[in-house]
Design an enzyme around this catalytic site. Structure first.
Site, PDB file in Angstrom:
ATOM      1  N   ASP A 262       0.839  -1.192   0.000  1.00 39.60           N
ATOM      2  CA  ASP A 262       0.000   0.000   0.000  1.00 39.60           C
ATOM      3  C   ASP A 262       0.876   1.245   0.000  1.00 39.60           C
ATOM      4  O   ASP A 262       2.106   1.158   0.148  1.00 39.60           O
ATOM      5  CB  ASP A 262      -0.983   0.012   1.181  1.00 39.60           C
ATOM      6  CG  ASP A 262      -0.327  -0.220   2.530  1.00 39.60           C
ATOM      7  OD1 ASP A 262      -1.061  -0.458   3.497  1.00 39.60           O
ATOM      8  OD2 ASP A 262       0.921  -0.167   2.617  1.00 39.60           O
TER       9      ASP A 262
ATOM     10  N   TYR B 267       2.835   4.820   0.985  1.00 41.98           N
ATOM     11  CA  TYR B 267       3.599   5.207   2.170  1.00 41.98           C
ATOM     12  C   TYR B 267       2.698   5.912   3.184  1.00 41.98           C
ATOM     13  O   TYR B 267       1.801   6.676   2.814  1.00 41.98           O
ATOM     14  CB  TYR B 267       4.742   6.142   1.776  1.00 41.98           C
ATOM     15  CG  TYR B 267       5.897   5.446   1.095  1.00 41.98           C
ATOM     16  CD1 TYR B 267       6.752   4.611   1.809  1.00 41.98           C
ATOM     17  CD2 TYR B 267       6.138   5.623  -0.266  1.00 41.98           C
ATOM     18  CE1 TYR B 267       7.815   3.975   1.196  1.00 41.98           C
ATOM     19  CE2 TYR B 267       7.204   4.991  -0.896  1.00 41.98           C
ATOM     20  CZ  TYR B 267       8.041   4.165  -0.161  1.00 41.98           C
ATOM     21  OH  TYR B 267       9.083   3.528  -0.768  1.00 41.98           O
TER      22      TYR B 267
ATOM     23  N   PHE C 231       6.408   1.928  -4.038  1.00 42.53           N
ATOM     24  CA  PHE C 231       7.799   2.104  -3.616  1.00 42.53           C
ATOM     25  C   PHE C 231       8.398   3.474  -3.984  1.00 42.53           C
ATOM     26  O   PHE C 231       9.492   3.809  -3.524  1.00 42.53           O
ATOM     27  CB  PHE C 231       8.707   0.993  -4.182  1.00 42.53           C
ATOM     28  CG  PHE C 231       8.308  -0.380  -3.762  1.00 42.53           C
ATOM     29  CD1 PHE C 231       8.558  -0.839  -2.474  1.00 42.53           C
ATOM     30  CD2 PHE C 231       7.639  -1.227  -4.637  1.00 42.53           C
ATOM     31  CE1 PHE C 231       8.172  -2.097  -2.070  1.00 42.53           C
ATOM     32  CE2 PHE C 231       7.245  -2.494  -4.237  1.00 42.53           C
ATOM     33  CZ  PHE C 231       7.516  -2.930  -2.960  1.00 42.53           C
TER      34      PHE C 231
ATOM     35  N   HIS D 249      10.474  -8.623   0.889  1.00 42.35           N
ATOM     36  CA  HIS D 249      10.097  -7.212   0.726  1.00 42.35           C
ATOM     37  C   HIS D 249      11.299  -6.316   1.039  1.00 42.35           C
ATOM     38  O   HIS D 249      12.047  -6.580   1.986  1.00 42.35           O
ATOM     39  CB  HIS D 249       8.945  -6.879   1.672  1.00 42.35           C
ATOM     40  CG  HIS D 249       8.259  -5.599   1.359  1.00 42.35           C
ATOM     41  ND1 HIS D 249       8.779  -4.372   1.704  1.00 42.35           N
ATOM     42  CD2 HIS D 249       7.090  -5.349   0.714  1.00 42.35           C
ATOM     43  CE1 HIS D 249       7.948  -3.425   1.308  1.00 42.35           C
ATOM     44  NE2 HIS D 249       6.919  -3.990   0.700  1.00 42.35           N
TER      45      HIS D 249
END
Length: 314
Positions: free
Chosen positions: A153, A155, A166, A275
Site C-alpha cells: 500500500d 507510504y 515504492f 520485501h
C-alpha cells in the site's frame, strides 16, 4: 481524437526542435504525449511531456507528480450549474480526475472510490492525494506493460505517496528504508542508483508499480485498505495475465507473492524476493536476490534501472 492524431498535433507543437512524440496515453479527457530526442530515442529526457486536449490544444507539462491533473483541473469548465454547491462541484471534479486510464480494459472501481471518498468526507487523512490513486496505471498504457512490481500500500508519511508502489517524490529526504534497500539491490546488480526515490522513470519504460491497496489511511495498520482495492488490483493482474505478450511479475514480500496464484506461469514469469522493507537477514536476501538482472534476462531486453527518475544519464 485518437492517439495517432494526438501525436500528430504534438509533433506540430515540437516542430523546429530535435524532439519527436514517442507515446500517447489517454488520461481523463485528454492525451498525455511523451517525447524523445529524435537523434537519441533511447535516452530518457528531463522534464515532463505534453497534454493534447480534445479541442486540439497542446500544453507543456512538467513531471511533478499531480501536475497533469492540476493543469486539466484548471482548464475544466467551472460553474456550468450555478445552483450546484461548491463542495458538490469539487466532488464532481474529483470523480472526473479519477477516471480510469485503461478504458475498454478495466472496469472503473466505482465502489472503491466511493468508500475512500466517504473516509475523506469524514475527515480521515488518506494517501496519496486525490487524483493520484491510479497514477501507476496512467503512466503505463496497458499494451506497453513489460514488468509489474507489486507492493502492498502507499507510504504512511505525508508527502511520500505518489501513486506508484515504492516511489516517492524526488525532493523527499531522508529516503524511506524500502527505497534505500532497493538502491542497495540495484548496486548489487551493477546499476548506479539515483540520489532520490522517484521511480517514475521505470514506469516510462513499461514497469507498472502497482500497490495491492491503492490508498492508505493515516493511523491505520499496513494493508487496512486492502479489502477496498483487492478486487480491482486483482483485476489488473488478471487482464495482464490474459494478454498475449508475456509479462514479468516481480513479487516482493508475502502479500505480493499471493498474486502469483493469478498468474499463468507457463506463459508469464514471476520473480520473488523478500520485501525491501524487511529487516535483518530478510533485507539482506532482498538486496542480494538479483531481481534487476533477472528481470532483464527474462525480458530479453534491457530496463535501464538507473534511470529511475526519468533523468538523462548521457
Amino acid at each position: 481524437m485518437d492517439a495517432r492524431e494526438a501525436k500528430r498535433l504534438a509533433n506540430e507543437h515540437l516542430r523546429g526542435s530535435r524532439l519527436t512524440a514517442s507515446r500517447a496515453s489517454r488520461h481523463r479527457d485528454a492525451w498525455v504525449v511523451s517525447y524523445v530526442d529524435a537523434d537519441n530515442p533511447d535516452v530518457m529526457l528531463d522534464g515532463g511531456g505534453l497534454i493534447v486536449t480534445m479541442d486540439g490544444a497542446v500544453i507543456d507539462v512538467s513531471s511533478v507528480p499531480g501536475e497533469i491533473d492540476r493543469v486539466l483541473d484548471e482548464r475544466a469548465p467551472r460553474g456550468e450549474d450555478p445552483d450546484l454547491p461548491r463542495d458538490e462541484a469539487e466532488e464532481l471534479r474529483a470523480l472526473i480526475a479519477a477516471r480510469l486510464p485503461w478504458p475498454g480494459v478495466l472496469e472503473e472501481p466505482v465502489e472503491a472510490f466511493a468508500a475512500v471518498e466517504q473516509l475523506r468526507s469524514a475527515g480521515r487523512e488518506v494517501f496519496p492525494a486525490r487524483g493520484l490513486e491510479l497514477a501507476a496505471l496512467a503512466l503505463v498504457p496497458f499494451q506497453e506493460v513489460r514488468v509489474v512490481i507489486v507492493g502492498l500500500d502507499p507510504y504512511p508519511t505525508p508527502g511520500h505517496a505518489m501513486g506508484l508502489a515504492f516511489s516517492v517524490p524526488p525532493e523527499v529526504r531522508p529516503l524511506p528504508a524500502g527505497v534505500r534497500s532497493i538502491h542497495a539491490a540495484m548496486r548489487h546488480d551493477g546499476f548506479d542508483p539515483p540520489d532520490h526515490g522517484d521511480l517514475s522513470g521505470w514506469a516510462r519504460q513499461g514497469v507498472l508499480l502497482l500497490n495491492r491497496a491503492l490508498t492508505y489511511e493515516r493511523g491505520r495498520k499496513a494493508g487496512a485498505h486492502l479489502p477496498i482495492w483487492r478486487d480491482f488490483t486483482d483485476q489488473v493482474i488478471r487482464v495482464l495475465n490474459e494478454r498475449d505478450e508475456p509479462v514479468v511479475f516481480v513479487l516482493w514480500g508475502n502479500e505480493a507473492q499471493k498474486v502469483g496464484a493469478l498468474v499463468d506461469a507457463s506463459h508469464h514469469h514471476t520473480v520473488t524476493a523478500p520485501h525491501p522493507s524487511s529487516r535483518g537477514a530478510y533485507r539482506k536476501a532482498s538486496q542480494d536476490a538479483g531481481t534487476f538482472t533477472t528481470v532483464n534476462r527474462l525480458l530479453g531486453a534491457e530496463i535501464h534501472w538507473e534511470q529511475a527518475g526519468g533523468r538523462s544519464h548521457s
